[in-house]
Design a protein around this motif. Structure first.
Motif, mmCIF file in Angstrom:
data_model
loop_
_atom_site.group_PDB
_atom_site.id
_atom_site.type_symbol
_atom_site.label_atom_id
_atom_site.label_comp_id
_atom_site.label_asym_id
_atom_site.label_seq_id
_atom_site.Cartn_x
_atom_site.Cartn_y
_atom_site.Cartn_z
ATOM 1 N N TYR A 54 0.716 -1.294 0.044
ATOM 2 C CA TYR A 54 0.043 -0.133 0.123
ATOM 3 C C TYR A 54 0.838 1.259 0.043
ATOM 4 O O TYR A 54 1.837 1.330 0.847
ATOM 5 C CB TYR A 54 -0.892 0.013 1.116
ATOM 6 N N ASP A 55 0.563 2.244 -0.914
ATOM 7 C CA ASP A 55 0.890 3.459 -0.866
ATOM 8 C C ASP A 55 0.330 4.577 -0.002
ATOM 9 O O ASP A 55 -0.791 4.697 -0.371
ATOM 10 C CB ASP A 55 1.150 4.006 -2.410
ATOM 11 N N TYR A 56 0.647 4.924 1.250
ATOM 12 C CA TYR A 56 0.099 5.605 2.204
ATOM 13 C C TYR A 56 -0.243 7.030 1.490
ATOM 14 O O TYR A 56 -0.920 7.976 2.192
ATOM 15 C CB TYR A 56 0.545 5.642 3.281
ATOM 16 N N GLY A 57 0.285 7.478 0.419
ATOM 17 C CA GLY A 57 -0.064 8.772 -0.221
ATOM 18 C C GLY A 57 -1.398 8.697 -0.758
ATOM 19 O O GLY A 57 -2.099 9.550 -1.336
ATOM 20 N N GLY A 58 -2.001 7.619 -1.254
ATOM 21 C CA GLY A 58 -3.411 7.489 -1.830
ATOM 22 C C GLY A 58 -3.806 6.278 -2.081
ATOM 23 O O GLY A 58 -2.971 5.237 -2.072
ATOM 24 N N ASP A 59 -5.065 5.823 -2.548
ATOM 25 C CA ASP A 59 -5.548 4.771 -2.941
ATOM 26 C C ASP A 59 -5.474 4.480 -4.535
ATOM 27 O O ASP A 59 -6.506 4.746 -5.146
ATOM 28 C CB ASP A 59 -7.021 4.827 -2.478
ATOM 29 N N TYR A 60 -4.458 4.043 -5.022
ATOM 30 C CA TYR A 60 -3.999 3.972 -6.462
ATOM 31 C C TYR A 60 -4.019 2.525 -6.933
ATOM 32 O O TYR A 60 -3.698 1.655 -6.246
ATOM 33 C CB TYR A 60 -2.599 4.424 -6.511
ATOM 34 N N TYR A 61 -4.267 2.460 -8.238
ATOM 35 C CA TYR A 61 -4.019 1.192 -8.831
ATOM 36 C C TYR A 61 -2.556 1.219 -9.717
ATOM 37 O O TYR A 61 -2.272 2.417 -9.873
ATOM 38 C CB TYR A 61 -5.150 0.691 -9.719
ATOM 39 N N TYR A 62 -2.047 0.237 -10.177
ATOM 40 C CA TYR A 62 -0.849 0.178 -10.677
ATOM 41 C C TYR A 62 -0.734 -0.692 -11.800
ATOM 42 O O TYR A 62 -1.692 -1.752 -11.818
ATOM 43 C CB TYR A 62 0.269 -0.068 -9.905
ATOM 44 N N THR A 63 -0.358 -0.256 -12.995
ATOM 45 C CA THR A 63 -0.443 -0.935 -14.472
ATOM 46 C C THR A 63 0.999 -1.390 -14.610
ATOM 47 O O THR A 63 1.067 -2.290 -15.571
ATOM 48 C CB THR A 63 -1.141 -0.289 -15.436
#
Length: 128
Positions: free
Chosen positions: A101-110
């Motif tokens: 988890y990236d605590y900077g935001g709720d992101y998806y990754y490709t």
């Protein structure tokens, strides 16, 4: 810290459906962004779908939009890929991947290089 085990692959006729599951072990699963990648023979591994840690943000490669749905059940430590209206070009080995988890935001990754853990893969074959 996380182990991933895919299941649900198999042989299906064009137009059929499959649901892939990725079961995760580890107490931090709910904090991981997840992705499904596909590798066809002679091709590089490529993103199919991705989902943020909360499940609120998703991504789909253009070729599967409207046919595939990625979802997750954090209480069950499982991410799913529902595949409908399957086409022969969907054939390949499908891999589940997890990124911390990236605590900077709720992101998806490709990008595959952005993921930390990988499952063993499950074969999906779609016949004409």
């Amino acid at each position: 810290q996380v182990q991933l085990v895919e299941s649900g692959g198999g042989l299906v006729q064009a137009g059929g459906s499959l649901r892939l599951s990725c079961a995760a072990s580890g107490r931090t699963f709910s904090s991981y962004a997840m992705g499904w990648f596909r590798q066809a023979p002679g091709k590089e591994r490529a993103i199919v779908a991705a989902i943020s840690w909360s499940g609120t943000n998703t991504y789909y490669v253009d070729s599967v939009k409207g046919r595939f749905t990625i979802s997750r059940d954090n209480a069950k430590n499982t991410v799913y890929l529902q595949m409908n209206s399957l086409k022969p070009e969907d054939t390949g080995v499908y891999y589940c991947a997890a990124r911390a988890y990236d605590y900077g935001g709720d992101y998806y990754y490709t990008g595959s290089s952005l993921y930390d853990y990988w499952g063993q893969g499950t074969q999906v074959t779609v016949s004409s």
